[in-house]
Design a protein around this motif. Sequence first.
Motif, PDB file in Angstrom:
ATOM      1  N   THR A 271       0.731  -1.110  -0.219  1.00 53.75           N
ATOM      2  CA  THR A 271      -0.060  -0.577  -0.243  1.00 53.75           C
ATOM      3  C   THR A 271       0.875   1.111   0.196  1.00 53.75           C
ATOM      4  OG1 THR A 271      -1.713   0.795   1.613  1.00 53.75           O
ATOM      5  CG2 THR A 271      -0.429   0.848   2.504  1.00 53.75           C
ATOM      6  N   GLY A 272       0.272   2.390   0.649  1.00 48.06           N
ATOM      7  CA  GLY A 272       1.127   3.946   0.253  1.00 48.06           C
ATOM      8  C   GLY A 272       2.064   3.794   1.054  1.00 48.06           C
ATOM      9  N   PRO A 273       2.665   4.752   1.368  1.00 45.79           N
ATOM     10  CA  PRO A 273       3.877   4.962   2.365  1.00 45.79           C
ATOM     11  C   PRO A 273       2.999   6.091   3.756  1.00 45.79           C
ATOM     12  CG  PRO A 273       4.112   6.747   0.878  1.00 45.79           C
ATOM     13  CD  PRO A 273       3.449   5.734  -0.189  1.00 45.79           C
ATOM     14  N   THR A 274       2.258   6.622   3.239  1.00 43.05           N
ATOM     15  CA  THR A 274       1.577   7.270   4.284  1.00 43.05           C
ATOM     16  C   THR A 274       1.148   6.141   6.005  1.00 43.05           C
ATOM     17  OG1 THR A 274      -0.791   7.254   4.174  1.00 43.05           O
ATOM     18  CG2 THR A 274       0.588   8.705   2.970  1.00 43.05           C
ATOM     19  N   ILE A 275       1.170   6.545   7.212  1.00 40.22           N
ATOM     20  CA  ILE A 275       0.672   6.154   8.035  1.00 40.22           C
ATOM     21  C   ILE A 275      -1.320   5.411   7.960  1.00 40.22           C
ATOM     22  CG2 ILE A 275       0.035   8.021   9.605  1.00 40.22           C
ATOM     23  CD1 ILE A 275       1.825   4.968  10.261  1.00 40.22           C
TER      24      ILE A 275
ATOM     25  N   GLU B 110      -2.709   4.772   5.188  1.00 38.12           N
ATOM     26  CA  GLU B 110      -3.000   3.545   5.005  1.00 38.12           C
ATOM     27  C   GLU B 110      -2.033   2.459   4.616  1.00 38.12           C
ATOM     28  OE1 GLU B 110      -1.406   5.561  -0.152  1.00 38.12           O
ATOM     29  OE2 GLU B 110      -0.533   5.565   1.158  1.00 38.12           O
ATOM     30  N   ALA B 111      -1.172   2.492   5.875  1.00 40.19           N
ATOM     31  CA  ALA B 111      -0.556   1.280   6.467  1.00 40.19           C
ATOM     32  C   ALA B 111      -1.915   0.829   7.555  1.00 40.19           C
ATOM     33  CB  ALA B 111       1.226   1.759   7.119  1.00 40.19           C
ATOM     34  N   CYS B 112      -2.345   1.525   8.303  1.00 43.52           N
ATOM     35  CA  CYS B 112      -3.105   1.103   9.406  1.00 43.52           C
ATOM     36  C   CYS B 112      -4.246   0.690   8.610  1.00 43.52           C
ATOM     37  CB  CYS B 112      -3.517   2.070  10.622  1.00 43.52           C
ATOM     38  SG  CYS B 112      -2.234   3.525  11.498  1.00 43.52           S
ATOM     39  N   ALA B 113      -5.081   1.408   7.521  1.00 47.00           N
ATOM     40  CA  ALA B 113      -5.973   0.475   6.999  1.00 47.00           C
ATOM     41  C   ALA B 113      -6.201  -0.704   6.811  1.00 47.00           C
ATOM     42  CB  ALA B 113      -6.239   1.089   5.504  1.00 47.00           C
ATOM     43  N   VAL B 114      -3.954  -1.350   5.387  1.00 47.30           N
ATOM     44  CA  VAL B 114      -4.062  -1.984   5.335  1.00 47.30           C
ATOM     45  C   VAL B 114      -4.080  -3.345   7.053  1.00 47.30           C
ATOM     46  CG1 VAL B 114      -2.976  -3.726   4.264  1.00 47.30           C
ATOM     47  CG2 VAL B 114      -3.801  -1.949   3.302  1.00 47.30           C
ATOM     48  N   ALA B 115      -3.643  -3.290   8.146  1.00 47.99           N
ATOM     49  CA  ALA B 115      -3.120  -3.708   8.627  1.00 47.99           C
ATOM     50  C   ALA B 115      -4.876  -3.977   8.958  1.00 47.99           C
ATOM     51  CB  ALA B 115      -2.107  -3.251  10.150  1.00 47.99           C
ATOM     52  N   ALA B 116      -5.506  -3.150   9.578  1.00 48.87           N
ATOM     53  CA  ALA B 116      -7.364  -3.230  10.103  1.00 48.87           C
ATOM     54  C   ALA B 116      -7.380  -4.522   9.023  1.00 48.87           C
ATOM     55  CB  ALA B 116      -7.918  -2.187  10.035  1.00 48.87           C
TER      56      ALA B 116
ATOM     57  N   GLU C  55      11.781  12.165   7.372  1.00 46.53           N
ATOM     58  CA  GLU C  55      10.840  13.225   7.251  1.00 46.53           C
ATOM     59  C   GLU C  55       9.471  12.797   6.972  1.00 46.53           C
ATOM     60  OE1 GLU C  55      13.108  11.300   3.397  1.00 46.53           O
ATOM     61  OE2 GLU C  55      13.395  12.437   4.705  1.00 46.53           O
ATOM     62  N   GLN C  56       9.420  11.423   7.278  1.00 43.28           N
ATOM     63  CA  GLN C  56       8.344  10.615   7.667  1.00 43.28           C
ATOM     64  C   GLN C  56       7.361  11.043   8.377  1.00 43.28           C
ATOM     65  OE1 GLN C  56      10.472   6.371   6.837  1.00 43.28           O
ATOM     66  NE2 GLN C  56       8.586   6.030   5.606  1.00 43.28           N
ATOM     67  N   GLY C  57       8.371  11.722   9.764  1.00 40.15           N
ATOM     68  CA  GLY C  57       7.676  12.238  10.474  1.00 40.15           C
ATOM     69  C   GLY C  57       6.706  10.919  11.841  1.00 40.15           C
ATOM     70  N   PHE C  58       7.533  10.066  11.439  1.00 44.00           N
ATOM     71  CA  PHE C  58       7.158   9.294  12.671  1.00 44.00           C
ATOM     72  C   PHE C  58       7.777   8.412  12.845  1.00 44.00           C
ATOM     73  CE2 PHE C  58       5.020   7.676   8.513  1.00 44.00           C
ATOM     74  CZ  PHE C  58       5.688   6.703   8.043  1.00 44.00           C
ATOM     75  N   THR C  59       7.780   7.144  14.003  1.00 46.38           N
ATOM     76  CA  THR C  59       8.573   6.475  14.183  1.00 46.38           C
ATOM     77  C   THR C  59       8.145   5.290  14.289  1.00 46.38           C
ATOM     78  OG1 THR C  59       8.598   6.540  16.881  1.00 46.38           O
ATOM     79  CG2 THR C  59      10.184   8.154  15.719  1.00 46.38           C
ATOM     80  N   SER C  60       8.683   3.727  14.446  1.00 42.33           N
ATOM     81  CA  SER C  60       8.806   2.449  15.243  1.00 42.33           C
ATOM     82  C   SER C  60       7.667   2.663  15.000  1.00 42.33           C
ATOM     83  CB  SER C  60       9.502   1.779  14.434  1.00 42.33           C
ATOM     84  OG  SER C  60      10.465   1.777  13.427  1.00 42.33           O
ATOM     85  N   GLN C  61       7.943   3.167  16.380  1.00 37.47           N
ATOM     86  CA  GLN C  61       6.459   3.410  17.921  1.00 37.47           C
ATOM     87  C   GLN C  61       5.643   3.539  17.610  1.00 37.47           C
ATOM     88  OE1 GLN C  61      10.236   3.751  18.397  1.00 37.47           O
ATOM     89  NE2 GLN C  61      10.924   2.033  18.441  1.00 37.47           N
ATOM     90  N   ASP C  62       5.447   5.158  16.595  1.00 37.35           N
ATOM     91  CA  ASP C  62       4.243   4.793  15.909  1.00 37.35           C
ATOM     92  C   ASP C  62       3.713   4.044  15.390  1.00 37.35           C
ATOM     93  OD1 ASP C  62       5.202   7.673  17.476  1.00 37.35           O
ATOM     94  OD2 ASP C  62       5.444   8.234  16.069  1.00 37.35           O
ATOM     95  N   ILE C  63       4.170   3.576  14.257  1.00 41.69           N
ATOM     96  CA  ILE C  63       3.755   2.309  13.838  1.00 41.69           C
ATOM     97  C   ILE C  63       3.589   1.541  14.679  1.00 41.69           C
ATOM     98  CG2 ILE C  63       4.390   0.393  11.740  1.00 41.69           C
ATOM     99  CD1 ILE C  63       6.317   2.618  10.639  1.00 41.69           C
ATOM    100  N   GLY C  64       3.823   0.761  15.429  1.00 42.93           N
ATOM    101  CA  GLY C  64       3.003  -0.037  15.807  1.00 42.93           C
ATOM    102  C   GLY C  64       2.255   0.392  17.132  1.00 42.93           C
TER     103      GLY C  64
ATOM    104  N   ARG D  43       8.417   2.096   4.148  1.00 48.12           N
ATOM    105  CA  ARG D  43       9.350   2.427   3.095  1.00 48.12           C
ATOM    106  C   ARG D  43       9.203   3.516   2.691  1.00 48.12           C
ATOM    107  NH1 ARG D  43      13.464  -1.931   3.411  1.00 48.12           N
ATOM    108  NH2 ARG D  43      13.997  -0.734   1.468  1.00 48.12           N
ATOM    109  N   ASP D  44      10.583   4.356   2.099  1.00 48.41           N
ATOM    110  CA  ASP D  44       9.838   5.806   1.456  1.00 48.41           C
ATOM    111  C   ASP D  44       9.370   5.816   0.163  1.00 48.41           C
ATOM    112  OD1 ASP D  44      12.099   6.875   3.397  1.00 48.41           O
ATOM    113  OD2 ASP D  44      13.706   6.473   1.427  1.00 48.41           O
ATOM    114  N   THR D  45       8.920   4.385  -0.136  1.00 46.32           N
ATOM    115  CA  THR D  45       8.077   4.914  -1.537  1.00 46.32           C
ATOM    116  C   THR D  45       6.705   4.141  -1.205  1.00 46.32           C
ATOM    117  OG1 THR D  45       9.439   3.269  -2.715  1.00 46.32           O
ATOM    118  CG2 THR D  45       9.629   5.574  -3.398  1.00 46.32           C
ATOM    119  N   ALA D  46       6.270   3.440  -0.702  1.00 42.99           N
ATOM    120  CA  ALA D  46       5.421   1.670   0.088  1.00 42.99           C
ATOM    121  C   ALA D  46       5.619   1.821   1.182  1.00 42.99           C
ATOM    122  CB  ALA D  46       5.632   0.682  -0.951  1.00 42.99           C
ATOM    123  N   SER D  47       4.466   1.063   1.571  1.00 42.31           N
ATOM    124  CA  SER D  47       3.801   0.012   2.930  1.00 42.31           C
ATOM    125  C   SER D  47       3.943  -1.292   2.475  1.00 42.31           C
ATOM    126  CB  SER D  47       3.039   0.382   3.566  1.00 42.31           C
ATOM    127  OG  SER D  47       3.454   1.918   4.096  1.00 42.31           O
TER     128      SER D  47
END
Length: 391
Positions: free
Chosen positions: A81-85, A87-93, A117-126, A158-162
């Motif tokens: 999916t896309g590289p935004t948090i 988009e990643a949250c939607a697919v994870a759900a 520049e992504q503006g979030f950390t691995s902890q934020d993803i979790g 990653r920079d261009t995709a999740s």
Amino acid sequence: MDFDIVIVRYGEIAIKSEQIRRKFEDLLIQNLKAMLDQDQVNYEAIVKERGRIFVKTKDPRAPQSVAKVFGVVSCSPAITTGPTIAEACAVAADVGKEVIRDGQSFGIMGRRSGGTEQGFTSQDIGRLCGDAVFEAVKERKPTVNLRNPDHAIHVEIRDTASYIFTDMVKGVGGMPIGSQGKMVALVSGGIDSPVAAWLMMKRGCEIIPLYMDNTPYLGEDAKNKTIDIVRKLHEWAPGHEMKMFIAPHGRNLAEFMQKGNKKYTCVFCKHLMYKVARAVAEKEGAHGIITGSSLGQVASQTSENMMAEAYDVDFPIYHPLIGLDKEEIMTIAKKIGTYDISIRKAGGCMAVPKYPSIHGRLEEVVRMENEQFEFDELVNYEVENARTVDI
């Protein structure tokens, strides 16, 4: 879970210098393509980013095929999916709704790869993806467990995709085949020598199989079995030529039995094998000889005999099984597919003496070689009359 890509992970390649790493990555991609083609797996493309290779495919057979390629540590079928948090949250759900059942636990394994520049950390993803998954399945009363969850949902941005995935398929590991040159592998129809050859293939070597044809002391079944074993080994190295040499060894065995100390027949047999293998290696531009010797397993593999057998060879000889016992070797043989071929009945070598030497004396081998045999002639005979089989 329907996926559209397979993430390929490698190990040792990543710690090489920039130039060598690029070279090995390109070789790994070449080998991936050859394995996927051999297995008739459909894929659109293979692309690489730093630290990762991606196979674009929806074929359910792809992960197992990728995992067989030397150099692959693990792989995962993933949804892109896309590289935004968001988009990643939607697919994870969506993945959570598909895999999590009533009362089961889950954990989000988040990983960010890219610039700040992504503006979030691995902890934020979790945390954010975990909230999204929990909300999507809250009626199933899930629990969160980051140590040992029923379902680990990996989210790699990653920079261009999740990439979102739940499975990790263990790869064979090692180095890309073709990265460490060629070696002559002494192969027989037994259990050990194919495993030794495979282990050196795993370390990146292309092998040149050499079979010593002991006719009339061993029948055609043994030779045919060995050819089948080499064909099985070649399945681990698609895209790489594997030319097998079959050398006529029986005539020289007869000379050892007639002229020499019969107790030393197996020692001289292996000694001559090494010299023939060296000649083939020099002819084919190879850098070493591979044997299936395991210390103490048979008479020719005692420490004294192995020293005597290597006398005057002056060429690298590799014994990858030297410290393994039979059970360990058999486990690998079953894993790589050679075991069932190796245990086919083909009889034993009738040149083996009733009481073979197990404490061969080097000085006795030197004396017999210099006084009783013309070793150059024996070697030349086998090399000049060897035939090749394209596998």
